[in-house]
Write an enzyme that holds these catalytic residues in place. Structure first.
Site, mmCIF file in Angstrom:
data_model
loop_
_atom_site.group_PDB
_atom_site.id
_atom_site.type_symbol
_atom_site.label_atom_id
_atom_site.label_comp_id
_atom_site.label_asym_id
_atom_site.label_seq_id
_atom_site.Cartn_x
_atom_site.Cartn_y
_atom_site.Cartn_z
ATOM 1 N N CYS A 87 0.837 -1.191 0.000
ATOM 2 C CA CYS A 87 0.000 0.000 0.000
ATOM 3 C C CYS A 87 0.881 1.255 0.000
ATOM 4 O O CYS A 87 2.095 1.173 0.142
ATOM 5 C CB CYS A 87 -0.915 0.002 1.219
ATOM 6 S SG CYS A 87 -0.016 -0.232 2.757
ATOM 7 N N CYS A 137 3.196 1.698 2.915
ATOM 8 C CA CYS A 137 4.363 0.812 2.919
ATOM 9 C C CYS A 137 5.481 1.428 2.086
ATOM 10 O O CYS A 137 6.651 1.405 2.466
ATOM 11 C CB CYS A 137 4.001 -0.558 2.356
ATOM 12 S SG CYS A 137 2.476 -1.220 3.025
#
Lengths: 80, 344
Positions: A10, A13
């Site tokens: 995501c 991250c």
């Protein structure tokens, strides 16, 4: 030192990965940074929130994207 | 270096004490300020479509953004006291109904992002929390969040915000309970139950000033993400407010059109937007005659049920369970929609 970023890909991250790279560079650390994207592997660290930061197989942070300065503090602390 | 960082913290907390009264003063001056800009500065003719749209936009955007900033800051601090790990501990060993109520309520305050839905789901299942209780959490967490509550409060008033929270809780509790009673564990991917996590994390101990910093972080992250949706949502809402004739929506989103509730749910499920974008538009639609129940149903299905989250959950759930999940929650939303069209 072995640094791992746990996350399924995501935005957060990716932000954590970038910030960690910067922190490592600013501290001039001799560290190996890698990403763990496999969910079963991620779960083996016992976290419930991604992204997470792992140093030498120990989770030092999960669930947020700290600033580069805070990551530097966390990395230094993990070595004490 | 240490004294420096302490000094910085003091400055931040002082700044905060100064900012609060400024916030309240500004918030209360928004309406007269808006009128001053529109009537005295720009000298726009009062009552025309453009003027009223512009007045709506200039007043609502700063109002909603200010409310969001304050509430997200406070919620950001409160959330440091709740972690998914702690929520999991609280839910362990609870009976079905109590577990559902607790899971739905904790879903509101526990930090949640749909990208973390999988680790959270796995973490719950792994420590033996029943599927139905886990679902109560997974339904409440995205549907009832601070952004939705602030927007509902700011644009509809506290009564609608409260109705939304209470009916959202009702749906999360009953839908989770139903899923629990159906015993659908067979439709969870097999590897999930064989998974073992190695370590359990210890709780972080935080000082209050770190919690305040987390509040600032939350504001930066969330307001930084939703401000554009708020602006676009309110701009569309302003257009509707100024240009769409009164009672225009009554014919197809009004009470008399019974099919409007299921239609809103069917349109709302695949439609993906966050609360910040959809609520201002719906608030303008209500003003033009859309019924409250229909509008609630539409907002809940847009915010609570989203296609990207289904796709993420597909990694751990087999398709029949995803359909059951959507079906049960959708039915709950339908019920709420019809109920409120009946009452109001």
């Amino acid at each position: 030192m072995e640094i791992k970023i746990l996350g399924t890909g995501c935005t957060n991250c990716k932000n954590l990965e970038k910030a960690t790279f910067n922190a490592v560079a600013e501290l001039n650390l001799n560290a190996n940074v890698s990403k763990v994207e496999d969910i079963q592997q991620i779960m083996s660290y016992g976290i419930m929130r991604t992204p997470a930061l792992v140093v030498d197989e120990k989770v030092i942070m999960s669930g947020r994207v700290p600033s580069v300065n805070e990551i530097k503090d966390l990395l230094v602390k993990s070595q004490q | 270096m240490k004294t420096n960082s302490i000094k910085l913290e003091f400055n931040r907390q002082h700044a905060l004490l100064l900012l609060l009264p400024v916030w309240f003063l500004l918030y209360h001056c928004l309406q007269p300020l808006t009128n001053l800009i529109i009537d005295k500065l720009l000298r726009l003719p009062s009552g025309s479509h453009l003027t009223e749209s512009l007045r709506f936009f200039i007043f609502e955007v700063p109002k909603v953004l200010m409310l969001l900033t304050l509430i997200i800051f406070i919620v950001g601090i409160i959330r440091t006291y709740f972690s998914p790990e702690r929520t999991r501990k609280a839910l362990e060993g609870k009976s079905l109904f109590t577990g559902n109520v607790l899971a739905a309520s904790l879903g509101i305050v526990t930090p949640f992002c749909s990208c973390s839905a999988i680790p959270l789901f796995l973490g719950f299942v792994e420590s033996g929390i029943p599927l139905g209780v886990t679902f109560s959490f997974l339904i409440a967490a995205p549907m009832i969040n601070e952004v939705a509550i602030v927007l509902l409060f700011g644009l509809f008033g506290w009564k609608t915000a409260l109705i939304y929270v209470l009916t959202g809780l009702f749906i999360a509790i009953t839908a989770g309970w139903v899923i629990g009673r159906l015993r659908l564990e067979k439709w969870v991917e097999d590897w999930v139950f064989n998974m073992k996590s190695g370590q359990h994390l210890e709780e972080e101990r935080l000082t209050f000033s770190v919690r305040v910093d987390r509040g600032f972080e939350a504001v930066k992250e969330i307001v930084g993400k939703v401000w554009l949706y708020v602006m676009i949502g309110i701009a569309v809402g302003a257009g509707v407010h100024g240009y769409v004739p009164q009672d225009f929506m009554a014919s197809f989103m009004g009470k008399s059109a019974w099919y409007s509730v299921p239609l809103s749910v069917i349109i709302g499920i695949p439609l993906y937007s966050n609360a910040a974008g959809i609520i201002p538009i719906v608030s303008a639609l209500i003003e033009k005659g859309a019924a409250l129940g229909t509008s609630l149903a539409f907002m809940m299905s847009v915010i609570g049920l989203s296609l990207p989250e289904m796709i993420i959950l597909r990694k751990v759930l087999k398709l029949p369970l995803i359909f059951t999940f959507v079906g049960v929650v959708g039915t709950g939303i339908l019920f709420v929609g019809f109920l409120f069209n009946l009452i109001f």
